[in-house]
Design an enzyme around this catalytic site. Structure first.
Site, PDB file in Angstrom:
ATOM      1  N   GLY A  53      18.641 -67.636  -3.287  1.00  0.00           N
ATOM      2  CA  GLY A  53      17.621 -66.679  -3.638  1.00  0.00           C
ATOM      3  C   GLY A  53      16.112 -67.190  -3.555  1.00  0.00           C
ATOM      4  N   CYS A  80      22.481 -73.011  -3.912  1.00  0.00           N
ATOM      5  CA  CYS A  80      20.963 -73.497  -3.988  1.00  0.00           C
ATOM      6  C   CYS A  80      20.416 -72.729  -5.314  1.00  0.00           C
ATOM      7  CB  CYS A  80      20.131 -72.557  -2.785  1.00  0.00           C
ATOM      8  SG  CYS A  80      18.494 -73.299  -2.488  1.00  0.00           S
ATOM      9  N   TYR A  81      19.961 -71.469  -5.272  1.00  0.00           N
ATOM     10  CA  TYR A  81      19.526 -70.866  -6.415  1.00  0.00           C
ATOM     11  C   TYR A  81      20.638 -70.910  -7.502  1.00  0.00           C
ATOM     12  CZ  TYR A  81      17.758 -67.759  -9.856  1.00  0.00           C
ATOM     13  OH  TYR A  81      17.328 -66.927 -11.339  1.00  0.00           O
ATOM     14  N   HIS A 166      22.781 -75.092   2.052  1.00  0.00           N
ATOM     15  CA  HIS A 166      23.209 -74.002   2.616  1.00  0.00           C
ATOM     16  C   HIS A 166      24.399 -74.143   3.488  1.00  0.00           C
ATOM     17  CE1 HIS A 166      20.329 -70.975   0.949  1.00  0.00           C
ATOM     18  NE2 HIS A 166      19.348 -72.019   0.952  1.00  0.00           N
ATOM     19  N   GLU A 168      26.493 -72.196   4.639  1.00  0.00           N
ATOM     20  CA  GLU A 168      26.759 -71.090   5.623  1.00  0.00           C
ATOM     21  C   GLU A 168      26.116 -70.860   6.961  1.00  0.00           C
ATOM     22  OE1 GLU A 168      23.679 -69.592   2.476  1.00  0.00           O
ATOM     23  OE2 GLU A 168      25.195 -71.129   2.324  1.00  0.00           O
ATOM     24  N   ASP A 224      25.514 -52.963  19.660  1.00  0.00           N
ATOM     25  CA  ASP A 224      25.882 -52.335  18.339  1.00  0.00           C
ATOM     26  C   ASP A 224      26.129 -50.800  18.406  1.00  0.00           C
ATOM     27  OD1 ASP A 224      25.071 -54.867  17.257  1.00  0.00           O
ATOM     28  OD2 ASP A 224      23.133 -54.270  17.021  1.00  0.00           O
ATOM     29  N   LYS A 363      26.632 -59.702  14.536  1.00  0.00           N
ATOM     30  CA  LYS A 363      26.742 -59.511  15.929  1.00  0.00           C
ATOM     31  C   LYS A 363      28.169 -59.752  16.521  1.00  0.00           C
ATOM     32  CE  LYS A 363      23.627 -58.011  18.000  1.00  0.00           C
ATOM     33  NZ  LYS A 363      23.263 -56.644  18.607  1.00  0.00           N
TER      34      LYS A 363
END
Length: 513
Positions: A53, A80-81, A166, A168, A224, A363
């Site tokens: 965050g 992280c945060y 991170h 991710e 999309d 996506k």
């Protein structure tokens, strides 16, 4: 029963990217804002992830970890945060760094279940302004930077882990493996969630939401909106009414290509010519946020008119998660990046109910869903095109002249990407996730036919990405770029210079505005 992971959101731009990685591992997950966190029934969840965050735990008003996290008695991973909040809550010390650490770093890993199958040195992606000075009692460091700073820890008695980087993002080389270790080695999750499950659940959900009502869908021909159309058509059949708004901001020959393609797969489209309306509303507007919101508002007005004709009560949109996370706060702690037309431009007094069945997908997940729905490859693998269209690929006011320049330049670029092939036999277009041209109102002196010119600049942008939350610029060969540049300068009146964008996301976004 599905294995379930709860992600507590502290406002990171990457929170839903964590969710995507978890789902990519075939594990079901839900994202819950830190300040709206209920008690968890322990038998329904396998683990909890605390997101990063933008806040700092060194501030008195910083978000805190909900008590339900600790009372659930399941493994917890703080990122992280999330890690810093764990350290502070347990009596450790977190302090502000002298400078923010953002980007690539190399860490030294120590033995831990979280690192199973990984080497001692790992490339990771950092994004933080604070660091852990002292760990709480009962915790040990399991990773350090080259400067000896703690970058990850684990609790000696409880299944709690914290990491400063991170995992991710794709820039962390073995981040996906780390997440899988947490899911399978630590949380003992089962891999029983798929995109097919999502499709089945979405059809049921749409039918329950909509009932017997009609739906109007703004169709652009992009990935999309095309997948949204296929999903809704499968859910409600002929009660879906697709509307293609020609706002004058489209790519070359877009109207013909889209309408013909959808007719070929058996779906009818209403075509509305609204070029004068949109260009009139955008006249003299340079600010990108204003552009996006004006376009969003004009779209909604056009859809409302069409909805009255077919007596529709719902407005469906192909909104996906990157649109939402950049446009608005996923929780009260996240920061605005830019307003997407289908998010930031929606008026409060909308007379239609919104239906966004893809809003928590990325996506690549949308493309997988499209394949499950039987859409042709033409739709599934087409490069994304933003809803605001060429308006946000023109820096400065939008005029017919600037639209002509960027539209013609873009057509040349895409044509050459399809025409030229790399050594593996694929076209450059197939290698790329997104490619386009941007009009820059920066004039420079040139020479054409022995005459002096003073004309604008076209910037070429080409990136590769998996999820569109992070992206790398693509190193197109110089001989190819030379061909494209020569064609644009020779064939597009008003352009005398072509440049190439070599910025990654982050810190840049993929689109310029």
């Amino acid at each position: 029963m599905l294995s379930s992971i709860i992600i507590i959101d502290f406002g990171s731009q990457f929170t839903q990217l964590i969710a995507r990685r978890v789902r990519e591992s075939s594990v079901y997950c839900e994202v819950i804002p830190w300040d709206c966190c209920p008690k968890f029934p322990a038998d329904n969840i396998s683990g909890i992830i605390l997101s990063g965050g933008p806040s700092s735990v060194t501030k008195n008003v910083s978000p805190t970890i909900p008590p339900a996290v600790w009372s659930s008695n399941v493994p917890v991973l703080g990122i992280c945060y999330g890690m810093q909040a764990m350290v502070k809550e347990w009596g450790g010390i977190v302090e502000q760094s002298g400078g923010r650490e953002f980007g690539h770093s190399v860490l030294n890993f120590k033995p831990s279940r979280l690192w199973l199958g990984l080497d001692e040195k790992q490339d990771v992606w950092m994004s933080h302004g604070d660091h852990v000075l002292k760990l709480p009692i009962g915790c040990v460091s399991i990773a350090t930077s080259n400067q000896g700073v703690c970058a990850a820890f684990e609790h000696l008695e409880k299944p709690y882990w914290g990491i400063q980087f991170h995992p991710e993002v794709t820039h962390t080389t073995n981040g996906y493996k780390i997440i899988c270790n947490f899911l399978y080695e630590i949380c003992a999750c089962s891999s029983n969630w798929t995109i097919e499950n999502f499709l089945e659940q979405s059809i049921v959900s749409v039918r329950e939401q909509v009932g017997d009502d009609n739906i109007v869908l703004g169709l652009s021909g992009g990935v999309d909106s095309s997948v949204t159309a296929a999903l809704l058509h499968k859910s409600v059949g002929n009660r879906l009414h697709c509307v293609f708004i020609d706002n004058g901001l489209l790519r070359k020959n877009e109207v013909q290509q889209v309408t013909e393609s959808f007719k070929n797969i058996g779906m009818s489209i209403s075509h509305v010519d609204a070029e004068k309306l949109f260009l009139g509303a955008l006249s003299g507007i340079s600010d990108p946020e204003k552009k996006r919101k004006i376009i969003g508002l004009e779209f909604v007005r056009a859809f409302e008119k069409e909805a009255k004709i077919v007596n529709a009560k719902w407005l469906a949109q192909g909104t996906i998660y990157p649109d939402i996370i950049e446009s608005s706060a996923s929780s009260g702690s996240s920061h605005l990046i830019k307003s997407h037309h289908n998010v930031g431009g929606i008026p409060k007094g909308l007379n239609l109910k919104l239906l966004e069945p893809l809003k928590y997908l990325f996506k690549d997940e949308v493309r997988k869903l499209g394949k499950s729905l039987g859409l042709p490859d033409y739709f599934i693998h087409r490069h994304p095109f933003p809803g605001p269209g060429l308006a946000i690929r023109i820096i400065g006011p939008v005029t017919k002249e600037t639209l002509r320049c960027v539209r013609d330049a873009d057509a040349i670029f895409i044509e050459e990407l399809h025409r030229n092939y790399s050594e593996d036999g694929r076209s450059y277009y197939e290698h790329l996730s997104q490619a386009f041209s941007v009009y820059l109102p920066i004039c420079s002196v040139g020479v054409k036919g022995d005459s002096r010119t003073y004309e604008a600049t076209i910037c070429l942008r080409a990136v590769e990405t998996v999820d569109f939350m992070t992206a790398k610029w693509y190193p197109l060969p110089t001989d190819f770029l030379s061909i494209v540049s020569s064609r644009i300068i020779n064939e597009v009146h008003g352009i005398s210079r072509v440049v190439y964008d070599i910025s990654n996301k982050p810190p840049a976004t993929i689109e310029w505005e």
